[in-house]
Design a protein around this motif. Sequence first.
Motif, PDB file in Angstrom:
ATOM      1  N   THR A   1     -36.280  16.916 -11.516  1.00 45.57           N
ATOM      2  CA  THR A   1     -37.538  17.508 -11.977  1.00 45.57           C
ATOM      3  C   THR A   1     -38.739  17.087 -11.141  1.00 45.57           C
ATOM      4  O   THR A   1     -39.810  16.789 -11.666  1.00 45.57           O
ATOM      5  N   VAL A   2     -38.568  17.079  -9.827  1.00 42.87           N
ATOM      6  CA  VAL A   2     -39.722  16.873  -8.948  1.00 42.87           C
ATOM      7  C   VAL A   2     -40.535  18.164  -8.984  1.00 42.87           C
ATOM      8  O   VAL A   2     -40.057  19.215  -8.564  1.00 42.87           O
ATOM      9  N   ASP A   3     -41.746  18.076  -9.518  1.00 44.26           N
ATOM     10  CA  ASP A   3     -42.453  19.316  -9.889  1.00 44.26           C
ATOM     11  C   ASP A   3     -43.908  19.384  -9.467  1.00 44.26           C
ATOM     12  O   ASP A   3     -44.596  20.356  -9.790  1.00 44.26           O
ATOM     13  N   ARG A   4     -44.399  18.375  -8.717  1.00 45.91           N
ATOM     14  CA  ARG A   4     -45.809  18.399  -8.354  1.00 45.91           C
ATOM     15  C   ARG A   4     -46.056  17.419  -7.210  1.00 45.91           C
ATOM     16  O   ARG A   4     -45.321  16.436  -7.059  1.00 45.91           O
ATOM     17  N   PRO A   5     -47.094  17.654  -6.411  1.00 46.63           N
ATOM     18  CA  PRO A   5     -47.368  16.762  -5.275  1.00 46.63           C
ATOM     19  C   PRO A   5     -47.610  15.315  -5.685  1.00 46.63           C
ATOM     20  O   PRO A   5     -47.178  14.395  -4.979  1.00 46.63           O
ATOM     21  N   LYS A   6     -48.289  15.081  -6.806  1.00 47.55           N
ATOM     22  CA  LYS A   6     -48.551  13.706  -7.224  1.00 47.55           C
ATOM     23  C   LYS A   6     -47.259  12.932  -7.404  1.00 47.55           C
ATOM     24  O   LYS A   6     -47.142  11.771  -6.971  1.00 47.55           O
ATOM     25  N   LEU A   7     -46.264  13.549  -8.041  1.00 48.80           N
ATOM     26  CA  LEU A   7     -44.987  12.884  -8.253  1.00 48.80           C
ATOM     27  C   LEU A   7     -44.253  12.692  -6.935  1.00 48.80           C
ATOM     28  O   LEU A   7     -43.667  11.628  -6.687  1.00 48.80           O
ATOM     29  N   ALA A   8     -44.268  13.689  -6.080  1.00 45.10           N
ATOM     30  CA  ALA A   8     -43.596  13.569  -4.783  1.00 45.10           C
ATOM     31  C   ALA A   8     -44.190  12.426  -3.973  1.00 45.10           C
ATOM     32  O   ALA A   8     -43.448  11.624  -3.369  1.00 45.10           O
ATOM     33  N   ASN A   9     -45.504  12.327  -3.944  1.00 41.59           N
ATOM     34  CA  ASN A   9     -46.149  11.256  -3.200  1.00 41.59           C
ATOM     35  C   ASN A   9     -45.832   9.889  -3.802  1.00 41.59           C
ATOM     36  O   ASN A   9     -45.636   8.907  -3.070  1.00 41.59           O
ATOM     37  N   ALA A  10     -45.779   9.817  -5.126  1.00 40.42           N
ATOM     38  CA  ALA A  10     -45.454   8.551  -5.788  1.00 40.42           C
ATOM     39  C   ALA A  10     -44.020   8.128  -5.475  1.00 40.42           C
ATOM     40  O   ALA A  10     -43.746   6.939  -5.261  1.00 40.42           O
ATOM     41  N   LEU A  11     -43.085   9.083  -5.452  1.00 42.93           N
ATOM     42  CA  LEU A  11     -41.703   8.767  -5.089  1.00 42.93           C
ATOM     43  C   LEU A  11     -41.612   8.270  -3.653  1.00 42.93           C
ATOM     44  O   LEU A  11     -40.879   7.309  -3.362  1.00 42.93           O
ATOM     45  N   ALA A  12     -42.359   8.903  -2.752  1.00 49.72           N
ATOM     46  CA  ALA A  12     -42.341   8.478  -1.358  1.00 49.72           C
ATOM     47  C   ALA A  12     -42.931   7.081  -1.198  1.00 49.72           C
ATOM     48  O   ALA A  12     -42.398   6.252  -0.447  1.00 49.72           O
ATOM     49  N   LYS A  13     -44.002   6.811  -1.916  1.00 49.47           N
ATOM     50  CA  LYS A  13     -44.623   5.484  -1.843  1.00 49.47           C
ATOM     51  C   LYS A  13     -43.676   4.416  -2.380  1.00 49.47           C
ATOM     52  O   LYS A  13     -43.531   3.341  -1.771  1.00 49.47           O
ATOM     53  N   HIS A  14     -43.023   4.712  -3.505  1.00 47.59           N
ATOM     54  CA  HIS A  14     -42.070   3.759  -4.077  1.00 47.59           C
ATOM     55  C   HIS A  14     -40.907   3.535  -3.116  1.00 47.59           C
ATOM     56  O   HIS A  14     -40.441   2.392  -2.934  1.00 47.59           O
ATOM     57  N   ARG A  15     -40.431   4.592  -2.498  1.00 48.58           N
ATOM     58  CA  ARG A  15     -39.355   4.484  -1.501  1.00 48.58           C
ATOM     59  C   ARG A  15     -39.783   3.605  -0.329  1.00 48.58           C
ATOM     60  O   ARG A  15     -39.023   2.741   0.131  1.00 48.58           O
ATOM     61  N   ASP A  16     -41.004   3.818   0.142  1.00 39.02           N
ATOM     62  CA  ASP A  16     -41.490   3.030   1.275  1.00 39.02           C
ATOM     63  C   ASP A  16     -41.608   1.551   0.920  1.00 39.02           C
ATOM     64  O   ASP A  16     -41.377   0.675   1.764  1.00 39.02           O
ATOM     65  N   ASN A  17     -41.976   1.269  -0.330  1.00 38.16           N
ATOM     66  CA  ASN A  17     -42.177  -0.116  -0.753  1.00 38.16           C
ATOM     67  C   ASN A  17     -40.883  -0.839  -1.100  1.00 38.16           C
ATOM     68  O   ASN A  17     -40.794  -2.060  -0.972  1.00 38.16           O
ATOM     69  N   THR A  18     -39.898  -0.090  -1.576  1.00 37.33           N
ATOM     70  CA  THR A  18     -38.678  -0.722  -2.097  1.00 37.33           C
ATOM     71  C   THR A  18     -37.409  -0.323  -1.362  1.00 37.33           C
ATOM     72  O   THR A  18     -36.379  -0.989  -1.511  1.00 37.33           O
ATOM     73  N   GLY A  19     -37.463   0.775  -0.621  1.00 33.12           N
ATOM     74  CA  GLY A  19     -36.264   1.303   0.006  1.00 33.12           C
ATOM     75  C   GLY A  19     -35.379   2.090  -0.936  1.00 33.12           C
ATOM     76  O   GLY A  19     -34.278   2.494  -0.569  1.00 33.12           O
ATOM     77  N   LEU A  20     -35.865   2.346  -2.163  1.00 34.46           N
ATOM     78  CA  LEU A  20     -35.051   2.986  -3.195  1.00 34.46           C
ATOM     79  C   LEU A  20     -35.561   4.390  -3.501  1.00 34.46           C
ATOM     80  O   LEU A  20     -36.754   4.592  -3.739  1.00 34.46           O
ATOM     81  N   CYS A  21     -34.647   5.337  -3.509  1.00 32.38           N
ATOM     82  CA  CYS A  21     -34.984   6.691  -3.956  1.00 32.38           C
ATOM     83  C   CYS A  21     -33.685   7.417  -4.281  1.00 32.38           C
ATOM     84  O   CYS A  21     -32.780   7.487  -3.437  1.00 32.38           O
ATOM     85  N   PRO A  22     -33.551   7.941  -5.501  1.00 30.63           N
ATOM     86  CA  PRO A  22     -32.352   8.723  -5.831  1.00 30.63           C
ATOM     87  C   PRO A  22     -32.393  10.082  -5.151  1.00 30.63           C
ATOM     88  O   PRO A  22     -33.406  10.462  -4.541  1.00 30.63           O
ATOM     89  N   ASP A  23     -31.302  10.813  -5.231  1.00 33.83           N
ATOM     90  CA  ASP A  23     -31.316  12.202  -4.783  1.00 33.83           C
ATOM     91  C   ASP A  23     -32.283  12.990  -5.667  1.00 33.83           C
ATOM     92  O   ASP A  23     -32.419  12.717  -6.868  1.00 33.83           O
ATOM     93  N   LEU A  24     -32.929  13.986  -5.083  1.00 37.73           N
ATOM     94  CA  LEU A  24     -33.979  14.716  -5.773  1.00 37.73           C
ATOM     95  C   LEU A  24     -33.720  16.216  -5.732  1.00 37.73           C
ATOM     96  O   LEU A  24     -33.282  16.754  -4.712  1.00 37.73           O
ATOM     97  N   PHE A  25     -34.003  16.888  -6.857  1.00 35.23           N
ATOM     98  CA  PHE A  25     -34.062  18.348  -6.912  1.00 35.23           C
ATOM     99  C   PHE A  25     -35.516  18.725  -7.221  1.00 35.23           C
ATOM    100  O   PHE A  25     -36.205  18.008  -7.960  1.00 35.23           O
ATOM    101  N   ILE A  26     -35.947  19.846  -6.707  1.00 32.15           N
ATOM    102  CA  ILE A  26     -37.278  20.366  -7.018  1.00 32.15           C
ATOM    103  C   ILE A  26     -37.156  21.397  -8.130  1.00 32.15           C
ATOM    104  O   ILE A  26     -36.329  22.305  -8.057  1.00 32.15           O
ATOM    105  N   GLN A  27     -37.979  21.232  -9.158  1.00 35.97           N
ATOM    106  CA  GLN A  27     -37.976  22.179 -10.277  1.00 35.97           C
ATOM    107  C   GLN A  27     -38.918  23.331  -9.971  1.00 35.97           C
ATOM    108  O   GLN A  27     -40.103  23.127  -9.686  1.00 35.97           O
ATOM    109  N   ILE A  28     -38.393  24.548 -10.048  1.00 35.91           N
ATOM    110  CA  ILE A  28     -39.175  25.760  -9.830  1.00 35.91           C
ATOM    111  C   ILE A  28     -39.442  26.429 -11.177  1.00 35.91           C
ATOM    112  O   ILE A  28     -38.510  26.685 -11.940  1.00 35.91           O
ATOM    113  N   ASN A  29     -40.685  26.687 -11.451  1.00 31.49           N
ATOM    114  CA  ASN A  29     -41.088  27.359 -12.700  1.00 31.49           C
ATOM    115  C   ASN A  29     -40.992  28.866 -12.466  1.00 31.49           C
ATOM    116  O   ASN A  29     -41.992  29.540 -12.235  1.00 31.49           O
ATOM    117  N   THR A  30     -39.761  29.376 -12.508  1.00 32.36           N
ATOM    118  CA  THR A  30     -39.522  30.768 -12.121  1.00 32.36           C
ATOM    119  C   THR A  30     -40.247  31.765 -13.016  1.00 32.36           C
ATOM    120  O   THR A  30     -40.567  32.872 -12.584  1.00 32.36           O
TER     121      THR A  30
END
Length: 231
Positions: free
Chosen positions: A110-139
């Motif tokens: 449920t990656v659904d907005r730039p704020k969340l994407a940026n937060a995931l990237a920042k957390h990844r950069d700080n910890t080296g941790l990031c799960p696989d991600l799907f982007i949620q489309i509000n069709t």
Amino acid sequence: MSDNDLSPGKNDVAENLAEIQGNINTACAVVKRDPAEVTLVCVSKNHEADHVRKALVDGRRVFGENRVQEAAGKWPGLRAEFPDIELHLIGPLQTNKLKDAVALFDVIETVDRPKLANALAKHRDNTGLCPDLFIQINTGEEDQKAGIAPKDADDFINMCRDELKLPIRGLMCIPPVDEEPAPHFAMLGKIAERHGLKIKSMGMSGDYEAAIRLGATHVRVGTAIFGSRGY
């Protein structure tokens, strides 16, 4: 929790799973797909660990939860028994729950907005941790529903993959409840194809067979497996 706490629907989880797998096999046969291409995500939200364990005993290992807090109270104990579980977050993720979600889930759908994407990237950069991600489309472009609008999907996918270098593996959608789901599944498939994304998480208890015929690789089924439970 006893099976009598579940209503309506059949209470035999193993029987339900067998029926659903049969339906998956039939839907795949119609469009000449290999059933092994379709992952059944058992949606265990609002069901206690003892009931969910029945699906684990039956051999299922991929599960979906809507809330970080509920999953944190349920899954560490189940993982101790069944360490090969793959846990998906299929509900909205607030950024203040991100650290806990990354530690708990193998996939965030449920990656659904730039704020969340940026937060995931920042957390990844700080910890080296990031799960696989799907982007949620509000069709359906529903105001009350999370997800990137279809018109913004290309730019958002490109930002997540090219700028933030996030591990975007696929797309996810939840069609409007009062509309025919097939056009929404087809739309998601076209967006995924444009970006070379093979994973399409679409289809739930009421429409997973249609989703499979339109290319779903993951179907999220809860009520048809576990029965419904009052909130």
